[in-house]
Scaffold this motif. Sequence first.
Motif, mmCIF file in Angstrom:
data_model
loop_
_atom_site.group_PDB
_atom_site.id
_atom_site.type_symbol
_atom_site.label_atom_id
_atom_site.label_comp_id
_atom_site.label_asym_id
_atom_site.label_seq_id
_atom_site.Cartn_x
_atom_site.Cartn_y
_atom_site.Cartn_z
ATOM 1 N N ILE A 179 3.151 -2.968 7.192
ATOM 2 C CA ILE A 179 2.676 -1.659 8.010
ATOM 3 C C ILE A 179 2.228 -0.498 7.212
ATOM 4 C CG2 ILE A 179 3.975 -2.373 10.128
ATOM 5 C CD1 ILE A 179 5.874 0.050 9.191
ATOM 6 N N GLU A 180 1.807 0.487 7.656
ATOM 7 C CA GLU A 180 1.366 1.527 7.041
ATOM 8 C C GLU A 180 1.909 2.862 7.542
ATOM 9 O OE1 GLU A 180 -2.583 1.155 5.461
ATOM 10 O OE2 GLU A 180 -3.219 3.485 6.142
ATOM 11 N N ASN A 181 2.060 4.075 7.093
ATOM 12 C CA ASN A 181 2.474 5.094 7.467
ATOM 13 C C ASN A 181 2.465 6.136 6.377
ATOM 14 O OD1 ASN A 181 3.463 6.896 9.402
ATOM 15 N ND2 ASN A 181 5.863 6.215 9.147
ATOM 16 N N ILE A 193 5.720 4.681 -2.121
ATOM 17 C CA ILE A 193 4.866 5.821 -1.809
ATOM 18 C C ILE A 193 4.024 6.133 -2.903
ATOM 19 C CG2 ILE A 193 6.732 6.898 -0.450
ATOM 20 C CD1 ILE A 193 7.467 8.895 -2.972
ATOM 21 N N CYS A 194 3.315 7.176 -2.713
ATOM 22 C CA CYS A 194 2.094 7.457 -3.853
ATOM 23 C C CYS A 194 2.435 8.826 -4.150
ATOM 24 C CB CYS A 194 0.630 7.307 -2.975
ATOM 25 S SG CYS A 194 -0.502 6.624 -4.297
ATOM 26 N N PHE A 195 2.217 9.349 -5.483
ATOM 27 C CA PHE A 195 2.250 10.720 -5.966
ATOM 28 C C PHE A 195 0.944 11.316 -6.072
ATOM 29 C CE2 PHE A 195 6.018 8.748 -7.470
ATOM 30 C CZ PHE A 195 7.065 9.439 -7.001
ATOM 31 N N LEU A 239 6.660 -1.559 4.024
ATOM 32 C CA LEU A 239 5.824 -0.274 4.395
ATOM 33 C C LEU A 239 4.891 0.249 3.302
ATOM 34 C CD1 LEU A 239 5.188 2.253 6.194
ATOM 35 C CD2 LEU A 239 7.485 3.146 5.428
ATOM 36 N N ASP A 240 3.759 0.130 3.461
ATOM 37 C CA ASP A 240 2.809 0.900 2.591
ATOM 38 C C ASP A 240 2.794 2.281 2.981
ATOM 39 O OD1 ASP A 240 0.704 2.142 1.294
ATOM 40 O OD2 ASP A 240 -0.939 0.674 1.922
ATOM 41 N N GLY A 241 3.564 3.034 2.347
ATOM 42 C CA GLY A 241 3.922 4.585 2.708
ATOM 43 C C GLY A 241 2.971 5.703 1.447
ATOM 44 N N ALA A 242 1.710 5.144 1.210
ATOM 45 C CA ALA A 242 1.010 6.007 0.295
ATOM 46 C C ALA A 242 1.349 7.516 0.818
ATOM 47 C CB ALA A 242 -0.257 5.650 0.212
ATOM 48 N N ARG A 243 1.217 7.767 2.077
ATOM 49 C CA ARG A 243 1.265 9.025 2.550
ATOM 50 C C ARG A 243 2.489 9.230 3.668
ATOM 51 N NH1 ARG A 243 -4.328 8.264 3.074
ATOM 52 N NH2 ARG A 243 -5.390 9.529 1.842
ATOM 53 N N THR A 275 -0.137 2.845 -9.701
ATOM 54 C CA THR A 275 -0.828 3.098 -8.469
ATOM 55 C C THR A 275 -0.303 2.496 -7.123
ATOM 56 O OG1 THR A 275 -2.227 1.069 -8.587
ATOM 57 C CG2 THR A 275 -3.142 2.973 -9.767
ATOM 58 N N GLY A 276 -0.842 3.047 -6.229
ATOM 59 C CA GLY A 276 -0.366 2.562 -4.880
ATOM 60 C C GLY A 276 -0.753 1.187 -4.755
ATOM 61 N N THR A 277 -1.841 0.873 -5.256
ATOM 62 C CA THR A 277 -2.673 -0.545 -4.893
ATOM 63 C C THR A 277 -1.871 -1.685 -5.635
ATOM 64 O OG1 THR A 277 -4.643 0.432 -4.831
ATOM 65 C CG2 THR A 277 -4.490 -2.012 -5.300
ATOM 66 N N ILE A 305 -0.984 6.464 8.917
ATOM 67 C CA ILE A 305 -1.830 5.507 9.053
ATOM 68 C C ILE A 305 -3.394 5.897 8.984
ATOM 69 C CG2 ILE A 305 -2.968 3.311 10.408
ATOM 70 C CD1 ILE A 305 -0.356 3.822 12.089
ATOM 71 N N ASN A 306 -3.847 5.708 7.741
ATOM 72 C CA ASN A 306 -5.280 6.382 7.261
ATOM 73 C C ASN A 306 -6.349 6.079 8.307
ATOM 74 O OD1 ASN A 306 -7.417 7.439 5.819
ATOM 75 N ND2 ASN A 306 -7.190 5.896 4.306
ATOM 76 N N CYS A 307 -6.598 4.967 8.648
ATOM 77 C CA CYS A 307 -7.958 4.598 9.474
ATOM 78 C C CYS A 307 -7.723 5.103 10.909
ATOM 79 C CB CYS A 307 -8.300 3.266 9.261
ATOM 80 S SG CYS A 307 -7.383 2.096 10.515
HETATM 81 C C1 LIG Z 1 -4.364 5.592 -1.263
HETATM 82 C C2 LIG Z 1 -3.790 4.407 -0.648
HETATM 83 C C3 LIG Z 1 -3.087 3.445 -1.294
HETATM 84 C C4 LIG Z 1 -3.684 3.076 -2.777
HETATM 85 O O1 LIG Z 1 -3.151 4.071 -3.771
HETATM 86 P P1 LIG Z 1 -3.747 4.065 -4.982
HETATM 87 O O2 LIG Z 1 -3.087 4.760 -5.957
HETATM 88 O O3 LIG Z 1 -5.186 4.828 -4.822
HETATM 89 O O4 LIG Z 1 -4.300 2.633 -5.540
HETATM 90 C C5 LIG Z 1 -2.491 2.324 -0.583
HETATM 91 N N1 LIG Z 1 -2.350 2.345 0.841
HETATM 92 C C6 LIG Z 1 -2.753 3.637 1.399
HETATM 93 C C7 LIG Z 1 -2.364 3.725 2.771
HETATM 94 C C8 LIG Z 1 -3.460 4.561 0.678
HETATM 95 O O5 LIG Z 1 -4.010 5.764 1.430
#
Ligand SMILES: *Cc1c(COP(=O)(O)O)cnc(C)c1O
Length: 363
Positions: free
Chosen positions: A145-147, A206-208, A178-182, A65-67, A149-151
């Motif tokens: 940082i995040e990119n 990154i997140c799939f 960099l938290d690059g989930a998106r 997971t991204g977390t 940026i969800n919020c």
């Molecule tokens: C969804 C998300 C996560 C967490 O990913 P999970 O796979 O749900 O654990 C982390 N960071 C950001 C910015 C996200 O949008």
Amino acid sequence: MSKLINAVLTDLRSDTMTKPTADMLKAMLQAKVGDDCYGEDETVTALEQHCANVFQKEAALFMPTGTMSNQVAMLTLVSAGDEIITETGYHIAYFESAQTSYLSHAVLNDLKTDDGILNIDNIKLTLQNKARWSKNYSQAKLVVIENSINCYGGKIFPLTSLKLLYQFCKENELMLYLDGARLLNACIASNTVPASYAKNVDALSICFAKGLGAPFGAMLMGSKDFISKAQKYRKWLGGGLHQAGVMAAACQYALENHMENLVLDHHKAKNLWKNLRHIKELKFMPVETNIVMFDVRNLNVTANQFVALAKAENLLLIAWSNYVVRAVTHRDVTKNAIQIASDQIINIVNKLLKKSMAVSSLT
Ligand SMILES: *Cc1c(COP(=O)(O)O)cnc(C)c1O
């Protein structure tokens, strides 16, 4: 006017709602697997190498997971009592403060910014304030940082800002993660190759399982040394998977076949906003990727109340905060469903406006 009840549920709560397609499941069935804890799952290894190439990082590590990617990155990069500088609204601070304190025993110094872009001035100030005191107090070691940026409504962290930030971090002996989930949404929307972002951070993930539509999976990337340490922490947290190639095949399939869908997702988000922007009671954040956020307080309702009204019409949204509603477009909602959703929201707004007019005529 006809009642706009949608027979089909339109789920705009998150892009994590995407489900694996038949072709993706077929790719999973056909995956060559082995025990990844012995380094013998060729599908996992291939995906890791593919990502390391695309992002031009030395090494990559497949994560559930991204977390877990974020938590493993922090375990790898900081020690107990170290400070992590980030922004109040980023996932790391907003959703992962408990995990970070529990696992890394690090201190989050989450700064508030006006526009969501953690910048050098914010960080300089906090470092200067700290520098006045003894080194025996917590010391900043990492910036996160995040990119996108969800919020901040899926806002893109601009590459130019990132370059300056990375330079500053290097000069001040701070690591940058960099938290690059998106991140791929941000890349596509800003016409930037992934490696350009990756080049300007020490490590990233990154997140799939978001817009790419895999049921599972994330990728952590960085230097060889970083990844070899991260591998240990992944194992410690129980994230050492065995025949993970089944999952890696879904992620590989998503990278190869679902990237174009992100473009469509961004169009759908823009369309939703275009259909609604004339409503002066709704205050929108700029729509840059696949997230639409709007403030409903001028309709004299809370976000929860607004979301409940939508749910009654089979439209699922999320109450992001007290007054902000979030809608996320993704591959499992059609263009047509977005048109219907727009009409449903307009309908809800009209009802609320009528109600408040009736109330004000009574008083
Ligand atoms: C969804 C998300 C996560 C967490 O990913 P999970 O796979 O749900 O654990 C982390 N960071 C950001 C910015 C996200 O949008």
